[in-house]
Design an enzyme around this catalytic site. Structure first.
Site, PDB file in Angstrom:
ATOM      1  N   ASN A   9       7.533   4.456  -6.564  1.00 50.86           N
ATOM      2  CA  ASN A   9       6.653   3.286  -6.633  1.00 50.86           C
ATOM      3  C   ASN A   9       6.591   2.867  -8.102  1.00 50.86           C
ATOM      4  O   ASN A   9       5.929   3.526  -8.903  1.00 50.86           O
ATOM      5  CB  ASN A   9       5.261   3.669  -6.104  1.00 50.86           C
ATOM      6  CG  ASN A   9       4.246   2.555  -6.305  1.00 50.86           C
ATOM      7  OD1 ASN A   9       4.602   1.433  -6.653  1.00 50.86           O
ATOM      8  ND2 ASN A   9       2.976   2.876  -6.099  1.00 50.86           N
ATOM      9  N   LYS A  11       5.217   0.330  -9.372  1.00 49.78           N
ATOM     10  CA  LYS A  11       3.999  -0.411  -9.728  1.00 49.78           C
ATOM     11  C   LYS A  11       4.391  -1.664 -10.531  1.00 49.78           C
ATOM     12  O   LYS A  11       5.443  -2.227 -10.260  1.00 49.78           O
ATOM     13  CB  LYS A  11       3.031   0.516 -10.465  1.00 49.78           C
ATOM     14  CG  LYS A  11       2.798   1.828  -9.665  1.00 49.78           C
ATOM     15  CD  LYS A  11       1.697   2.691 -10.179  1.00 49.78           C
ATOM     16  CE  LYS A  11       1.590   3.931  -9.272  1.00 49.78           C
ATOM     17  NZ  LYS A  11       0.502   4.829  -9.648  1.00 49.78           N
ATOM     18  N   HIS A  93      -2.225   1.458  -0.890  1.00 49.72           N
ATOM     19  CA  HIS A  93      -2.211   2.284  -2.106  1.00 49.72           C
ATOM     20  C   HIS A  93      -3.609   2.300  -2.720  1.00 49.72           C
ATOM     21  O   HIS A  93      -4.325   1.302  -2.664  1.00 49.72           O
ATOM     22  CB  HIS A  93      -1.191   1.743  -3.108  1.00 49.72           C
ATOM     23  CG  HIS A  93      -0.945   2.704  -4.232  1.00 49.72           C
ATOM     24  ND1 HIS A  93      -1.785   2.792  -5.313  1.00 49.72           N
ATOM     25  CD2 HIS A  93       0.015   3.650  -4.416  1.00 49.72           C
ATOM     26  CE1 HIS A  93      -1.344   3.758  -6.122  1.00 49.72           C
ATOM     27  NE2 HIS A  93      -0.249   4.283  -5.597  1.00 49.72           N
ATOM     28  N   GLU A  95      -4.581   1.984  -5.616  1.00 49.90           N
ATOM     29  CA  GLU A  95      -4.812   0.906  -6.600  1.00 49.90           C
ATOM     30  C   GLU A  95      -5.140  -0.406  -5.888  1.00 49.90           C
ATOM     31  O   GLU A  95      -5.926  -1.212  -6.388  1.00 49.90           O
ATOM     32  CB  GLU A  95      -3.587   0.780  -7.530  1.00 49.90           C
ATOM     33  CG  GLU A  95      -3.531   1.962  -8.502  1.00 49.90           C
ATOM     34  CD  GLU A  95      -2.139   2.413  -8.907  1.00 49.90           C
ATOM     35  OE1 GLU A  95      -1.180   1.630  -8.765  1.00 49.90           O
ATOM     36  OE2 GLU A  95      -2.009   3.568  -9.364  1.00 49.90           O
ATOM     37  N   GLU A 165      -2.097  10.807  -1.262  1.00 48.27           N
ATOM     38  CA  GLU A 165      -2.192  10.732  -2.719  1.00 48.27           C
ATOM     39  C   GLU A 165      -3.647  10.921  -3.163  1.00 48.27           C
ATOM     40  O   GLU A 165      -4.437   9.973  -3.118  1.00 48.27           O
ATOM     41  CB  GLU A 165      -1.708   9.362  -3.209  1.00 48.27           C
ATOM     42  CG  GLU A 165      -0.269   9.060  -2.871  1.00 48.27           C
ATOM     43  CD  GLU A 165       0.326   8.004  -3.804  1.00 48.27           C
ATOM     44  OE1 GLU A 165       1.364   8.292  -4.399  1.00 48.27           O
ATOM     45  OE2 GLU A 165      -0.268   6.919  -3.947  1.00 48.27           O
ATOM     46  N   GLY A 171      -1.244   9.518 -11.919  1.00 46.36           N
ATOM     47  CA  GLY A 171      -1.065   9.115 -13.309  1.00 46.36           C
ATOM     48  C   GLY A 171      -1.862   9.945 -14.300  1.00 46.36           C
ATOM     49  O   GLY A 171      -2.006   9.577 -15.466  1.00 46.36           O
ATOM     50  N   SER A 211       1.327  12.486  -9.733  1.00 48.29           N
ATOM     51  CA  SER A 211       1.904  13.234 -10.865  1.00 48.29           C
ATOM     52  C   SER A 211       3.047  14.167 -10.450  1.00 48.29           C
ATOM     53  O   SER A 211       3.187  15.267 -10.995  1.00 48.29           O
ATOM     54  CB  SER A 211       0.819  14.010 -11.615  1.00 48.29           C
ATOM     55  OG  SER A 211      -0.122  13.112 -12.178  1.00 48.29           O
TER      56      SER A 211
HETATM   57  P1  13P Z   1       2.147   9.008 -10.543  1.00 50.49           P
HETATM   58  O1  13P Z   1       3.355   9.729 -10.019  1.00 50.49           O
HETATM   59  O2  13P Z   1       2.429   8.218 -11.776  1.00 50.49           O
HETATM   60  O3  13P Z   1       0.977   9.922 -10.662  1.00 50.49           O
HETATM   61  O4  13P Z   1       1.755   7.912  -9.430  1.00 50.49           O
HETATM   62  C1  13P Z   1       1.622   8.290  -8.122  1.00 50.49           C
HETATM   63  C2  13P Z   1       1.491   7.075  -7.286  1.00 50.49           C
HETATM   64  O5  13P Z   1       0.490   6.385  -7.320  1.00 50.49           O
HETATM   65  C3  13P Z   1       2.618   6.720  -6.422  1.00 50.49           C
HETATM   66  O6  13P Z   1       2.254   5.733  -5.516  1.00 50.49           O
END
Ligand code: 13P
Length: 247
Positions: A9, A11, A93, A95, A165, A171, A211
Site C-alpha cells: 500500500n 498510500k 483502511h 487512515e 492492521e 508506520g 510495520s
Molecule cells: P506500515 O507498513 O508503513 O506500518 O503501514 C501499514 C499499512 O497501513 C498498510 O496498509
C-alpha cells in the site's frame, strides 16, 4: 491451501515515473515467486502501470466510491478501477476511517460494489491503542468484519481478503508479535465461520499489516492463520519489498 498474498500500500507516495521504475524492477525480481504480489499505487499511476504489461505483479487501488457514476466530485468508481487494470481495492483502511471519517456502513457499500464489479476487496480492520489497552481488540475486529460483510454472498466471500492492521502498529515501527496477531486473525476466521461456514472461512486469506519489514515478516508468515501481509513503508523500496516477498 490458501495462496499467500503480499500487497504493498503505497498510500500518497510516488509520481508516475517513480511508480513505473519500481514496478519494472519488482516484476523482474519476483517473477518466480509462489506468492501473489499486489501493488496499490495512487490512482494517478494505475493506467501507466497497467500499460507496462506486468507479468507477475498485480494492481490494486487504495479506495473507491460505491456509486456507479455521477456527481461525486473527487471520487473514483469500481468500473473506473477495473478499466485501468486494478484487480484489488483496499477498503476501510484505518487512515480512511480516522482521517476521512469512513464508517462501517459506507465500507460495506464499497465492499458490495467492488465485488459486483469483479474487484477483490482488501478489507482492513484493526483496533486503536486505546481499544487494545481496554481489552477490546477482538470485539472491535469482529464488529468491523461483520458490519463490512453484510449482504456479501457465500459465493463471493473467497474473493475478499481481510487485512488485520492494529492501528498502533502502522508506520510506528512497533509490531504486534506473531502469536498475538495470529490469535486476532483466528478470531476473524471464527467470525467468518459463524457468518458463513468453516469451509468458506478456511478459503479467505487474512493478512497482517503494521510495520512489516524484511526482518520480521517470517514471524508472521510462520503462523497458522496468517496468509500474507499488507505493507506500507517497506513497499516503497524494491529491495525491502522483495525481501518481504521472499521471506
Ligand atoms: P506500515 O507498513 O508503513 O506500518 O503501514 C501499514 C499499512 O497501513 C498498510 O496498509
Amino acid at each position: 491451501m490458501r495462496t499467500p498474498i503480499i500487497a504493498g500500500n503505497w498510500k500518497m507516495n510516488k509520481i508516475v515515473g517513480e511508480a513505473l521504475e519500481l514496478c519494472r524492477q519488482l516484476d523482474e525480481a519476483v517473477a518466480n515467486s509462489d506468492v501473489e504480489v499486489v501493488v496499490c499505487p495512487p490512482f494517478t499511476a494505475l493506467a501507466s502501470l497497467n500499460a507496462l504489461g506486468l507479468k507477475k505483479v498485480k494492481l490494486g487501488a487504495q479506495n473507491m466510491y460505491f456509486e456507479e457514476q455521477g456527481a461525486f466530485t473527487g471520487e473514483i468508481s469500481a468500473s473506473m478501477l477495473v478499466d485501468v487494470g486494478a484487480e484489488y481495492v483496499i477498503l476501510g483502511h484505518s487512515e480512511r476511517r480516522e482521517i476521512f471519517k469512513e464508517e462501517d456502513e459506507l465500507i460495506n457499500k464499497k465492499v458490495l460494489k467492488a465485488l459486483e464489479a469483479n474487484l477483490k476487496p482488501v478489507l482492513c480492520v484493526g483496533e486503536t491503542l486505546e481499544q487494545r489497552k481496554t481489552g477490546d481488540t477482538e470485539k472491535v475486529v469482529v464488529e468491523q468484519t461483520t458490519k463490512a460483510l453484510v449482504d456479501v454472498k457465500s459465493d463471493e466471500l473467497a474473493n475478499v481478503v481481510i487485512a488485520y492492521e492494529p492501528i498502533w502498529a502502522i508506520g510506528t515501527g512497533e509490531t504486534s508479535d506473531g502469536q498475538d496477531a495470529n490469535e486476532v486473525i483466528s478470531s476473524i476466521r471464527r467470525t467468518l465461520a459463524k457468518l458463513y461456514n468453516q469451509e468458506l472461512a478456511d478459503q479467505v486469506r487474512i493478512q497482517y499489516g503494521g510495520s512489516v519489514k524484511p526482518d520480521n515478516i517470517a514471524e508472521f508468515m510462520n503462523q497458522s492463520d496468517i496468509d500474507g501481509a499488507l505493507v506500507g513503508g517497506a513497499s516503497l523500496n524494491v529491495k525491502d519489498f522483495v525481501g518481504i516477498i521472499e521471506y
